[in-house]
Enzyme design. Structure first.
Site, short mmCIF file in Angstrom:
data_model
loop_
_atom_site.label_atom_id
_atom_site.label_comp_id
_atom_site.label_asym_id
_atom_site.label_seq_id
_atom_site.Cartn_x
_atom_site.Cartn_y
_atom_site.Cartn_z
N LYS A 177 41.76 24.22 37.89
CA LYS A 177 40.89 25.40 38.05
C LYS A 177 40.56 26.02 36.70
O LYS A 177 41.37 25.92 35.75
CB LYS A 177 41.54 26.42 38.99
CG LYS A 177 42.73 27.11 38.43
CD LYS A 177 43.21 28.26 39.32
CE LYS A 177 44.37 28.91 38.60
NZ LYS A 177 44.95 30.05 39.18
N LYS B 259 42.23 31.29 32.15
CA LYS B 259 42.16 31.93 30.83
C LYS B 259 43.18 31.37 29.86
O LYS B 259 43.31 31.87 28.76
CB LYS B 259 42.34 33.44 30.99
CG LYS B 259 43.50 33.85 31.87
CD LYS B 259 43.20 35.18 32.55
CE LYS B 259 44.03 35.35 33.81
NZ LYS B 259 43.48 36.28 34.75
N LYS C 78 53.95 28.15 36.95
CA LYS C 78 54.14 29.07 35.81
C LYS C 78 55.54 28.97 35.22
O LYS C 78 55.72 29.19 34.03
CB LYS C 78 53.84 30.50 36.24
CG LYS C 78 52.35 30.75 36.42
CD LYS C 78 52.03 32.22 36.42
CE LYS C 78 50.53 32.45 36.52
NZ LYS C 78 50.19 33.84 36.76
P1 TYM Z 1 44.13 36.62 38.44
O1 TYM Z 1 44.17 37.72 37.44
O2 TYM Z 1 44.65 35.30 38.01
O3 TYM Z 1 42.67 36.42 38.97
C1 TYM Z 1 41.88 37.49 39.48
C2 TYM Z 1 41.02 36.98 40.62
O4 TYM Z 1 40.22 35.88 40.19
C3 TYM Z 1 40.41 34.76 41.06
N1 TYM Z 1 40.30 33.52 40.27
C4 TYM Z 1 39.49 32.50 40.58
N2 TYM Z 1 38.62 32.33 41.59
C5 TYM Z 1 37.92 31.17 41.61
N3 TYM Z 1 38.06 30.19 40.69
C6 TYM Z 1 38.93 30.32 39.65
N4 TYM Z 1 39.04 29.37 38.75
C7 TYM Z 1 39.70 31.51 39.58
N5 TYM Z 1 40.62 31.99 38.70
C8 TYM Z 1 40.98 33.21 39.15
C9 TYM Z 1 41.81 34.93 41.63
O5 TYM Z 1 41.96 34.24 42.84
C10 TYM Z 1 41.88 36.44 41.79
O6 TYM Z 1 41.29 36.83 43.01
N6 TYM Z 1 48.12 37.51 41.32
C11 TYM Z 1 46.75 37.90 41.07
C12 TYM Z 1 46.57 39.38 40.79
C13 TYM Z 1 47.11 40.29 41.85
C14 TYM Z 1 46.53 40.52 43.12
C15 TYM Z 1 47.37 41.49 43.76
C16 TYM Z 1 45.41 40.02 43.79
C17 TYM Z 1 48.23 41.07 41.73
N7 TYM Z 1 48.36 41.80 42.89
C18 TYM Z 1 47.10 41.94 45.05
C19 TYM Z 1 45.15 40.49 45.07
C20 TYM Z 1 45.98 41.43 45.69
C21 TYM Z 1 46.25 37.15 39.85
O7 TYM Z 1 47.02 36.75 39.00
O8 TYM Z 1 44.88 37.07 39.77
#
Ligand code: TYM
Length: 328
Positions: free
Chosen positions: A197, A200, A117
């Protein structure tokens, strides 16, 4: 007389990007839905985290609301689970500061998401300490389990280390949280670039299926998805990354194993296989989309208000306990 064990706690978070994509659903949200039955669940829209990528102010307001719409549409029930906006509880940021003392700079430098990032958003401190805020999210409710996709594994490992260090230095107050992942779908890949992967980021719209995509868009995206060399359908991530990704998606949305799925489709031509996957995706996503489109902003704001009131209760308790441990 046997006592009923108290319910374990689940926490997970999602960035407020508006309508979620298939990776979010298959990697995380279907687990969030499933776990509501047996756990006390906290699901948080992490708007403080999203500030690390400088979102547009007007868009962010609506995206936060639309992200909760997506959760409800997938099956997160606000009567069972606590759904709220991270910035409604200052506890997250406060605990994050405290926990930063239990984390080494070298550990943060090794985070692959930081490296990725920072290429787009610069090397600012928010992006650097992002995983500490994640640890605070998880530990503020003393979560036992964290359902996330593969890409969050490294962050969760760091959370476990931070919790262990706090417990050892002061008092055993934090459970050491485990990662909970789906069998298939923990890493859904882009339909156009199956080496990356599904995400968005706007430069890969054609490779990402959104909850808001209509049937025609889904068909178009499947038709234009990467065609691997050869003509035989097989599960071979190295040589057939596109087809293997579609097999995993199909297995996940039909709740079958990849082996079972492969048996069912192995005789098909690539073109027919892609059409079959798009038919199944339409059956899977169209009822979700219908619920999403029927939800009002007013209803969502009510859900988040009630959620943050409930989430504040446990967050208050944890913060008092942590401060007592520290003597502040
Ligand atoms: P984020 O918003 O990018 O994604 C939310 C959830 O979706 C999963 N995910 C995927 N799983 C499979 N294949 C993909 N291509 C894919 N893209 C996204 C992510 O693994 C996630 O579970 N840092 C985190 C948000 C966060 C969080 C937390 C998560 C902040 N605090 C505490 C768990 C616990 C994030 O940016 O997820």
């Amino acid at each position: 007389m046997s006592r009923i064990a108290p319910m374990k706690t689940v926490f997970s978070g999602i960035q407020p990007s508006g309508s979620v994509h298939l990776g979010n659903i298959l990697g995380a949200l279907i687990n969030w839905k499933r776990m509501q039955k047996d756990y006390s669940c906290y699901y948080c829209i992490v708007d403080l985290h999203s500030l690390t990528t400088f979102p547009d102010k007007e868009l962010l307001q609506q995206d936060k609301i639309d992200t909760i719409k997506s959760l409800v549409a997938v099956g997160i029930d606000p009567n069972k689970s606590i759904v709220y906006f991270q910035s409604d509880l200052p506890h997250h940021a406060e605990l994050s500061w405290i926990l930063s003392n239990f984390c080494q700079i070298g550990e943060l430098q090794r985070m692959t998401q930081y490296k990725d990032k920072s290429e787009s958003f610069g090397t600012h401190a928010g992006l650097f300490t992002y995983p500490v805020l994640m640890a605070a999210d998880i530990l503020i409710h003393k979560a036992d389990e964290v359902p996330v996709g593969d890409d969050q594994t490294q962050h969760l490992e760091l959370t476990r280390d931070i919790a262990t260090r706090f417990n050892q230095k002061y008092q055993e107050i934090f459970p050491i949280p485990s990662r909970n992942s789906t069998k298939t779908g923990a890493r859904v890949m882009s339909l156009r670039h199956p080496e990356a992967k599904m995400s968005k980021s706007s430069d890969d719209i054609a490779g990402t299926i959104y909850i808001t995509d209509d049937d025609e868009e889904i068909i178009k995206k499947l038709k234009t998805s990467v065609t691997d060399s050869g003509s035989k359908i097989s599960y071979d991530k190295e040589n057939k990354p596109g087809i293997s990704n579609l097999l995993e998606i199909l297995a996940s949305i039909t709740s079958r194993s990849v082996e079972q799925t492969l048996n069912e489709v192995s005789g098909m031509q690539y073109g027919d296989f892609k059409m079959h996957v798009s038919d199944e995706l339409i059956s899977f996503l169209s009822p979700i989309r219908e619920v999403y489109l029927g939800l009002t902003d007013k209803k969502i704001l009510q859900i988040s208000k009630e959620g943050s009131e409930k989430a504040k209760i446990t967050a208050d308790e944890t913060l008092v306990e942590v401060k007592n441990c520290l003597g502040i």
